[in-house]
Design a protein around this motif. Structure first.
Motif, short mmCIF file in Angstrom:
data_model
loop_
_atom_site.label_atom_id
_atom_site.label_comp_id
_atom_site.label_asym_id
_atom_site.label_seq_id
_atom_site.Cartn_x
_atom_site.Cartn_y
_atom_site.Cartn_z
N LEU A 139 -12.61 38.01 9.29
CA LEU A 139 -11.52 38.86 9.73
C LEU A 139 -11.31 38.73 11.23
N PHE A 140 -10.11 38.30 11.64
CA PHE A 140 -9.72 38.27 13.05
C PHE A 140 -8.95 39.56 13.34
N TYR A 141 -9.32 40.30 14.38
CA TYR A 141 -8.58 41.52 14.69
C TYR A 141 -8.42 41.68 16.20
N GLY A 142 -7.38 42.39 16.57
CA GLY A 142 -7.11 42.65 17.98
C GLY A 142 -5.62 42.80 18.21
N PRO A 143 -5.21 43.11 19.45
CA PRO A 143 -3.79 43.32 19.75
C PRO A 143 -2.93 42.11 19.40
N ARG A 258 -15.45 43.00 2.17
CA ARG A 258 -15.56 41.64 1.64
C ARG A 258 -15.68 40.60 2.74
N PHE A 259 -15.44 40.97 3.98
CA PHE A 259 -15.49 40.02 5.08
C PHE A 259 -16.88 40.02 5.72
N GLU A 260 -17.53 38.85 5.68
CA GLU A 260 -18.88 38.77 6.22
C GLU A 260 -18.90 38.86 7.74
N GLU A 261 -17.81 38.47 8.36
CA GLU A 261 -17.76 38.44 9.82
C GLU A 261 -16.45 39.02 10.31
N GLU A 262 -16.52 39.86 11.35
CA GLU A 262 -15.32 40.38 12.01
C GLU A 262 -15.33 39.88 13.45
N ILE A 263 -14.26 39.22 13.84
CA ILE A 263 -14.19 38.63 15.18
C ILE A 263 -13.06 39.29 15.96
N GLU A 264 -13.41 39.86 17.09
CA GLU A 264 -12.44 40.61 17.89
C GLU A 264 -11.75 39.72 18.92
N PHE A 265 -10.44 39.94 19.08
CA PHE A 265 -9.64 39.28 20.11
C PHE A 265 -9.16 40.35 21.08
N THR A 266 -9.31 40.09 22.36
CA THR A 266 -8.99 41.10 23.37
C THR A 266 -7.84 40.63 24.27
N LEU A 267 -7.24 41.58 24.97
CA LEU A 267 -6.20 41.24 25.94
C LEU A 267 -6.81 40.45 27.10
#
Length: 352
Positions: A139-143, A258-267
């Motif tokens: 999972l990719f997440y962030g603004p 269900r997502f083994e990894e969550e990867i954060e994207f930042t400003l």
């Protein structure tokens, strides 16, 4: 797959074009079974030299129906026994690409995200090495505008695997069962061309917490189909699902788990913003007289996409409209000022 022969195309993506002449009796073919079409296509076109833009004509069931080569890997070669042939669907809900124009180094900043994402790269290059410990769902997440899609494409490019993408909003159909069918179609195609990346953009549109779903319609059938595919009832080597969302806090817990990894994207920070300006101004069509330190400092809180689309591009358009050959610091500061101007609230009486 057996090792491909020299000069043989590994992946071939075809775009349906249609017939040279339109007639009322013409039936347009739809690929119902990818494996069967793969065999059918090779029987016709094996040994054919292909490259981007070339047209291939059916001469059996649908005589004269044309397909255009959208892309292939490598960029040219012969159709052989090991070539994987994919046809885009007419609805264009699912897009299959061979990405060639973006690398991880093109993603400015996001060093921690890059570090974590390298496990995906290693997996796609050597799926057998991981066994049951594969990073199947990430999972990719962030603004918005922080490089989530760009990173996913860069991984596909550097791993030299196809990139299947779909905007999750396109999965919500008008008829019962349509959304679930699209989900299963997506993963059927992925199995055909694995190793590959399946990229689900705007993921929160289908994975919204169920307590909110009455606000946007029932998507339970899509959720159930997605959970089935993410769980991978049958073992699938070489498929990595990357979902991207701007609102991770609204995701349904059953799906998020269900997502083994969550990867954060930042400003981007100030140095990253300065680098984004430098990179995009290297091949600028007008002369640039801009104090990048001042501009970078003034753009705090903006994403990389904001900098490119709403600051740099707006400044260029303003200069062109005014007939100038130079983009100045003032042009960019004015664009930033308009971008950060607070939105006026409508009068209170409008709500009465």
């Amino acid at each position: 797959m057996e090792k491909e022969k020299k000069g043989e195309v590994k992946y071939l993506i075809l775009k349906p074009l249609g017939y040279p002449l339109k007639a009322s009796y013409h039936e347009y073919p739809v690929v119902d079974n990818p494996k069967v079409f793969d065999r059918y296509a090779k029987d016709q076109w094996k040994g054919e030299f292909v490259s981007k833009g070339k047209m291939l004509f059916d001469y059996r069931l649908f005589p004269d129906f044309a397909f255009e080569v959208k892309s292939c890997e490598p960029e040219s070669g012969y159709i052989g026994e090991n070539t994987i042939i994919v046809v885009e669907n007419y609805s264009r809900d699912i897009v299959t690409e061979i990405v060639k124009d973006v690398k991880l180094d093109d993603v400015v900043g996001q060093e921690e995200a890059k570090r974590k994402a390298r496990i995906i790269l290693e997996y796609l290059k050597n799926p057998e090495k991981f066994g049951k410990w594969a990073p199947k769902n990430v999972l990719f997440y962030g603004p918005p505008g922080t490089g989530k899609t760009m990173m996913a494409k860069a991984l596909a490019n550097e791993a030299k695997v196809p990139f299947l993408s779909v905007k999750s909003t396109r999965l919500i159909g008008e008829h019962v069962g349509e959304g679930a069918r699209k989900i299963h179609e997506l993963y059927e195609r992925a199995k055909q061309i694995a190793p590959c990346i399946v990229f689900l953009d705007e993921f929160d549109s289908i994975a919204l917490d169920r307590s909110y779903q009455d606000l946007r319609g029932d998507v339970s059938e899509i959720v159930n189909a997605l959970l089935t595919e993410l769980d991978g009832i049958e073992r699938r080597e070489g498929i990595c699902t990357i979902a991207a969302t701007n609102r991770i806090e609204f995701l349904d817990p059953s799906i998020r788990s269900r997502f083994e990894e969550e990867i954060e994207f930042t400003l981007p920070g100030i140095e990253e913003r300065r680098e984004i300006f430098e990179r995009n101004l290297r091949d600028f069509p007008l002369k640039v007289e801009v104090n990048l330190d001042e501009v970078a400092k003034a753009t705090e809180g903006l994403s990389g996409r904001d900098l490119v689309e709403k600051v740099i591009k707006s400044s260029l358009h303003r200069a062109i409209i005014e007939g100038r050959e130079v983009v100045t610091t003032k042009d960019m500061l004015d664009a930033i000022s308009k971008l950060k101007k607070p939105v006026k609230q409508p009068p209170k009486q409008m709500f009465l």
